[in-house]
Design a protein around this motif. Structure first.
Motif, PDB file in Angstrom:
ATOM      1  N   GLY A   1     -15.723  -4.306 -14.005  1.00  0.00           N
ATOM      2  CA  GLY A   1     -14.606  -4.209 -14.949  1.00  0.00           C
ATOM      3  C   GLY A   1     -13.276  -4.094 -14.227  1.00  0.00           C
ATOM      4  O   GLY A   1     -12.275  -4.713 -14.620  1.00  0.00           O
ATOM      5  N   LEU A   2     -13.254  -3.278 -13.137  1.00  0.00           N
ATOM      6  CA  LEU A   2     -12.045  -3.121 -12.346  1.00  0.00           C
ATOM      7  C   LEU A   2     -11.725  -4.473 -11.638  1.00  0.00           C
ATOM      8  O   LEU A   2     -10.528  -4.826 -11.532  1.00  0.00           O
ATOM      9  N   ALA A   3     -12.622  -5.137 -11.155  1.00  0.00           N
ATOM     10  CA  ALA A   3     -12.248  -6.417 -10.487  1.00  0.00           C
ATOM     11  C   ALA A   3     -11.566  -7.368 -11.435  1.00  0.00           C
ATOM     12  O   ALA A   3     -10.644  -8.126 -11.067  1.00  0.00           O
ATOM     13  N   GLN A   4     -11.947  -7.285 -12.731  1.00  0.00           N
ATOM     14  CA  GLN A   4     -11.371  -8.174 -13.742  1.00  0.00           C
ATOM     15  C   GLN A   4      -9.952  -7.782 -14.124  1.00  0.00           C
ATOM     16  O   GLN A   4      -9.119  -8.644 -14.424  1.00  0.00           O
ATOM     17  N   VAL A   5      -9.654  -6.437 -14.114  1.00  0.00           N
ATOM     18  CA  VAL A   5      -8.337  -5.983 -14.564  1.00  0.00           C
ATOM     19  C   VAL A   5      -7.330  -5.858 -13.427  1.00  0.00           C
ATOM     20  O   VAL A   5      -6.111  -5.863 -13.655  1.00  0.00           O
ATOM     21  N   ILE A   6      -7.815  -5.759 -12.176  1.00  0.00           N
ATOM     22  CA  ILE A   6      -6.931  -5.573 -11.024  1.00  0.00           C
ATOM     23  C   ILE A   6      -5.774  -6.574 -10.980  1.00  0.00           C
ATOM     24  O   ILE A   6      -4.623  -6.188 -10.766  1.00  0.00           O
ATOM     25  N   PRO A   7      -6.008  -7.862 -11.199  1.00  0.00           N
ATOM     26  CA  PRO A   7      -4.893  -8.818 -11.138  1.00  0.00           C
ATOM     27  C   PRO A   7      -3.784  -8.552 -12.145  1.00  0.00           C
ATOM     28  O   PRO A   7      -2.666  -9.044 -11.977  1.00  0.00           O
ATOM     29  N   LEU A   8      -4.076  -7.797 -13.195  1.00  0.00           N
ATOM     30  CA  LEU A   8      -3.078  -7.504 -14.231  1.00  0.00           C
ATOM     31  C   LEU A   8      -2.211  -6.298 -13.877  1.00  0.00           C
ATOM     32  O   LEU A   8      -1.194  -6.062 -14.530  1.00  0.00           O
ATOM     33  N   LEU A   9      -2.618  -5.553 -12.852  1.00  0.00           N
ATOM     34  CA  LEU A   9      -1.892  -4.328 -12.480  1.00  0.00           C
ATOM     35  C   LEU A   9      -0.957  -4.611 -11.315  1.00  0.00           C
ATOM     36  O   LEU A   9      -1.022  -3.979 -10.264  1.00  0.00           O
ATOM     37  N   SER A  10      -0.072  -5.543 -11.507  1.00  0.00           N
ATOM     38  CA  SER A  10       0.791  -6.003 -10.415  1.00  0.00           C
ATOM     39  C   SER A  10       1.789  -4.951  -9.927  1.00  0.00           C
ATOM     40  O   SER A  10       2.382  -5.101  -8.858  1.00  0.00           O
ATOM     41  N   SER A  11       1.975  -3.867 -10.681  1.00  0.00           N
ATOM     42  CA  SER A  11       2.906  -2.811 -10.275  1.00  0.00           C
ATOM     43  C   SER A  11       2.223  -1.712  -9.461  1.00  0.00           C
ATOM     44  O   SER A  11       2.891  -0.792  -8.972  1.00  0.00           O
ATOM     45  N   LEU A  12       0.897  -1.791  -9.313  1.00  0.00           N
ATOM     46  CA  LEU A  12       0.139  -0.727  -8.651  1.00  0.00           C
ATOM     47  C   LEU A  12       0.580  -0.543  -7.200  1.00  0.00           C
ATOM     48  O   LEU A  12       0.664  -1.499  -6.433  1.00  0.00           O
ATOM     49  N   GLN A  13       0.847   0.729  -6.843  1.00  0.00           N
ATOM     50  CA  GLN A  13       1.283   1.068  -5.489  1.00  0.00           C
ATOM     51  C   GLN A  13       0.265   1.924  -4.738  1.00  0.00           C
ATOM     52  O   GLN A  13       0.220   1.881  -3.510  1.00  0.00           O
ATOM     53  N   GLU A  14      -0.534   2.701  -5.468  1.00  0.00           N
ATOM     54  CA  GLU A  14      -1.524   3.564  -4.825  1.00  0.00           C
ATOM     55  C   GLU A  14      -2.870   3.413  -5.522  1.00  0.00           C
ATOM     56  O   GLU A  14      -2.958   3.524  -6.742  1.00  0.00           O
ATOM     57  N   LEU A  15      -3.905   3.173  -4.708  1.00  0.00           N
ATOM     58  CA  LEU A  15      -5.263   3.029  -5.244  1.00  0.00           C
ATOM     59  C   LEU A  15      -6.217   3.865  -4.402  1.00  0.00           C
ATOM     60  O   LEU A  15      -6.295   3.695  -3.186  1.00  0.00           O
ATOM     61  N   ASN A  16      -6.939   4.776  -5.064  1.00  0.00           N
ATOM     62  CA  ASN A  16      -7.892   5.641  -4.376  1.00  0.00           C
ATOM     63  C   ASN A  16      -9.273   5.442  -4.990  1.00  0.00           C
ATOM     64  O   ASN A  16      -9.511   5.812  -6.138  1.00  0.00           O
ATOM     65  N   LEU A  17     -10.161   4.833  -4.202  1.00  0.00           N
ATOM     66  CA  LEU A  17     -11.541   4.612  -4.641  1.00  0.00           C
ATOM     67  C   LEU A  17     -12.517   5.404  -3.790  1.00  0.00           C
ATOM     68  O   LEU A  17     -13.728   5.149  -3.825  1.00  0.00           O
ATOM     69  N   SER A  18     -12.035   6.377  -3.047  1.00  0.00           N
ATOM     70  CA  SER A  18     -12.863   7.090  -2.074  1.00  0.00           C
ATOM     71  C   SER A  18     -14.037   7.828  -2.710  1.00  0.00           C
ATOM     72  O   SER A  18     -14.009   8.201  -3.882  1.00  0.00           O
ATOM     73  N   SER A  19     -15.093   7.988  -1.900  1.00  0.00           N
ATOM     74  CA  SER A  19     -16.321   8.697  -2.294  1.00  0.00           C
ATOM     75  C   SER A  19     -17.008   8.060  -3.490  1.00  0.00           C
ATOM     76  O   SER A  19     -17.565   8.747  -4.344  1.00  0.00           O
ATOM     77  N   ASN A  20     -16.951   6.756  -3.545  1.00  0.00           N
ATOM     78  CA  ASN A  20     -17.718   5.973  -4.513  1.00  0.00           C
ATOM     79  C   ASN A  20     -18.527   4.956  -3.702  1.00  0.00           C
ATOM     80  O   ASN A  20     -18.043   3.870  -3.378  1.00  0.00           O
TER      81      ASN A  20
END
Length: 525
Positions: free
Chosen positions: A306-325
Motif C-alpha cells: 500500500g505504501l509503495a502505491q502512495v509514495i509517489p503522491l507524497l512529493s512533499s515528504l522530507q522525513e521517512l522512518n521505517l526502522s525496526s520493520n
C-alpha cells in the motif's frame, strides 16, 4: 368653530371655579395643576395673548426668557449629572476588570514560581513538574487570565490522567492555542472524550502530542470523530499508545479531515501495521505531509504494498522512518526503489529493516535521485558490511549529507577505506555525525587507515567507534594516528570509544586532550 386647546383648558377651569377672576386663572396656570405636555408647550402663547390688552408684553417676554434659560440650564445639569453617573458606573466596572486581571496575573505568577518555572503568557511549559490533581484544577482556573496562550505542555505528569476535563472546559479562554502536549500523562477514556469535545473549541490547534499514553489504544475514535472538516491540525504524534487495528481505521478517517497535516508519528505501535493498508490509502488526502514516522509499527507485506502505491503522491515528504520493520527488507515490492519520487527527502531511516543486497541496491539507485538528503541511517542491517560500495554513486552525489549512521552493520576494512577515499576526493564535505559503533569485524589495519584519513572530515562534530558491550580490545596499533587526527578536527565535540582498552599513558593523553580542547571523549576500559 372648534375651540383651541387653550380655550378648552380655560373652559374646564371656569366650570370648576365659576367665581374666579382672570388674574386667579393666570396665577393658577403657574402654580396649580399641570396640563398634558402638549398643552404646557402652548401656555406661553396663551398667556401672551391675555396680557396684550394690559400692555405688559415686554415684562412677560423677559420672564419667559428667564424661565426658558433656567429650564435649559437645569436640563443641561441633569444631563451632565446623568453622564457623570454613567461614567462612574463604567469606570467602576473597568476598574473591577483591571483589578481581577491584575489579581489573576499575580496568581499565575505565584503558581509558576511554586513549580519552579518562569511565567510565560504564551508558552506554558510544565513538563515533568509532578503536578497533582489540585494543580491541574488551579491551572484551569487561571486560563481566563492567559488570553495570549499558544502552547501548553503537561507531559510526564501522571496525575493529569483522569483530571483533564477540569482543564478542557476552560480552553475557550485560550482560543489562540496552537500546541497541546500530553505525553505520558496516563490519560483515560474520559480524558480522550474531553479532548474530543475540546476540538470543537480550540479551532486553531496545530500540534497535538499524545505519545506514551497506553490507555488510548482502542479508544482513538472518541477523539477523531470530533474533528471537523478542514481541521487546522499540522502535527499529530501518537507514539507508543497501544493502538489497535480499529484505531487504524479511525486514523484513516482523520486523514480525510486534516488536509494541512505535515507530521504523522505512529511509531512503536506494533499492532497498527494490520491496518496500515487502510491508512496508506488515505495518505493521498494529505499531500503536504512532510514527516512520516512508522518505526516499529509491525508493517506487513500488504501494508508495504500500500505504501509503495502512495509514495509517489507524497512529493512533499522530507522525513521517512521505517526502522525496526523487518519486512521492509524481505518484501519483493519495490518500496525502497519508489523513494526516487520523493526529491525533497532529507532524512531516511531504515535501521534494523532486514535489508538484503537486492533491497540495498534498490535504495542505492533511488538515492541517486535524492539531492537534498541530509540524514541516512542504515544501522543494524548486516548486509551493508562489504557492500557499502553499492552506495558509492549516491554518496558522491549526496552533497548535503550531514549524518551517516552505520552502527552494527558488519563493516569491514574495505568499507572504512571507501569512506576516507570519498572524503579525500572532495565528497561528504558537510558530514557532521558519523556512527561506526558496534562493528567489531574491522581489523586494526582498517582502523589505522581510517584514522590516517580522518583529519579530512573538517566539519565532523560527533564520531562513535565504540565496540559492542560484550567486547574489549586494545587500540594500541592505531592510537597515535587517532590522536594526530583529533588535532585536525576543530569541530569535533564528542568521540565515543567505549570498550577500547587504553594504557595508563594513553588515558592521560586523552584526559589532557579533553581538558585542553574542551572535548568529550568517552572511554571506559
Amino acid at each position: 368653530m372648534e375651540k383651541t386647546d387653550d380655550q378648552n383648558c380655560q373652559d374646564r377651569h371656569e366650570e370648576d371655579n365659576p367665581k374666579s377672576s382672570p388674574f386667579d386663572f393666570v396665577i393658577k396656570q403657574f402654580q396649580g395643576k399641570k396640563c398634558a405636555p402638549e398643552e404646557s408647550k402652548e401656555q406661553p402663547s396663551a398667556i401672551k395673548q391675555f396680557f396684550k390688552s394690559f400692555d405688559i408684553g415686554n415684562s412677560e417676554g423677559k420672564d419667559r426668557k428667564e424661565v426658558e434659560e433656567t429650564e435649559v440650564n437645569n436640563a443641561g445639569a441633569d444631563d451632565q449629572s446623568e453622564k457623570q453617573d454613567l461614567s462612574g458606573e463604567d469606570g467602576l466596572s473597568h476598574l473591577t476588570s483591571e483589578t481581577e486581571t491584575s489579581s489573576g496575573e499575580q496568581r499565575f505568577n505565584q503558581f509558576m514560581e511554586k513549580l519552579g518555572k518562569k511565567p510565560n503568557s504564551k508558552n506554558l511549559d510544565l513538563n515533568n513538574c509532578a503536578l497533582s490533581a489540585t494543580d491541574v484544577t488551579e491551572l484551569a482556573s487561571l486560563l481566563p487570565f492567559l488570553p495570549e496562550l499558544e502552547e501548553i505542555s503537561l507531559s510526564w505528569n501522571g496525575c493529569v490522567g483522569g483530571t483533564l476535563k477540569a482543564l478542557t472546559v476552560h480552553l475557550h479562554h485560550v482560543n489562540l492555542l496552537k500546541v497541546l502536549r500530553l505525553n505520558n500523562c496516563r490519560l483515560t477514556a474520559e480524558d480522550v472524550i474531553s479532548l474530543g469535545e475540546a476540538f470543537e473549541i480550540v479551532s486553531q490547534l496545530e500540534e497535538l502530542d499524545l505519545s506514551w499514553n497506553s490507555n488510548i489504544g482502542g479508544k482513538l475514535s472518541l477523539l477523531t470523530k470530533k474533528l471537523q472538516e478542514g481541521c487546522k491540525l499540522k502535527c499529530l504524534k501518537i507514539t507508543d499508545c497501544n493502538l489497535t487495528a480499529k484505531d487504524g481505521e479511525s486514523l484513516a478517517e482523520l486523514l480525510n479531515v486534516t488536509p494541512n497535516l505535515e507530521v504523522l508519528d505512529l511509531s512503536i505501535n506494533k499492532n497498527i501495521g494490520c491496518s496500515m493498508k487502510v491508512i496508506a490509502q488515505d495518505l493521498k488526502n494529505v499531500p503536504g505531509l512532510k514527516e512520516l514516522n512508522l518505526h516499529m509499527c509491525g508493517l506487513k507485506q500488504d501494508s508495504l504494498q500500500g505504501l509503495a502505491q502512495v509514495i509517489p503522491l507524497l512529493s512533499s515528504l522530507q522525513e521517512l522512518n521505517l526502522s525496526s520493520n523487518k519486512n521492509v527488507g524481505l518484501s519483493s515490492d519495490p518500496l525502497l526503489g519508489r523513494l526516487r519520487f520523493l526529491p525533497k527527502l532529507k532524512s531516511v531511516t531504515i535501521s534494523n529493516c532486514g535489508l538484503g543486497e537486492e533491497s540495498l541496491s534498490s535504495l542505492a539507485e533511488a538515492a541517486l535521485h535524492l539531492p537534498e538528503l541530509e540524514i541516512l541511517d542504515l544501522s543494524w542491517n548486516k548486509c551493508v558490511g562489504g557492500n557499502l560500495k553499492l552506495l558509492l554513486g549516491a554518496l558522491k552525489l549526496a552533497t548535503e549529507i550531514q549524518v551517516f549512521r552505520l552502527s552494527s552493520c558488519n563493516l569491514v576494512a574495505e568499507d572504512l577505506a571507501l569512506l576516507t577515499s570519498l572524503r579525500q576526493d572532495g565528497h561528504l564535505t558537510r558530514l557532521q555525525k558519523l556512527d561506526l559503533s558496534y562493528n567489531n569485524n574491522i581489523s586494526d589495519e582498517g582502523w589505522a587507515v581510517f584514522c590516517q584519513g580522518l583529519g579530512a572530515f573538517k566539519e565532523l562534530s560527533e564520531l562513535d567507534v565504540s565496540l559492542r558491550p560484550s567486547s574489549c580490545r586494545d587500540c594500541g596499533p592505531w592510537f597515535r594516528e587517532l590522536l594526530a587526527a583529533l588535532t585536525q578536527l576543530p569541530a569535533l565535540a564528542e568521540l565515543g570509544m567505549q570498550r577500547w582498552t587504553l594504557s595508563e599513558s594513553q588515558r592521560k593523553q586523552m584526559e589532557g586532550f579533553n581538558q585542553d580542547n574542551k572535548r568529550n571523549i568517552r572511554f571506559d576500559c
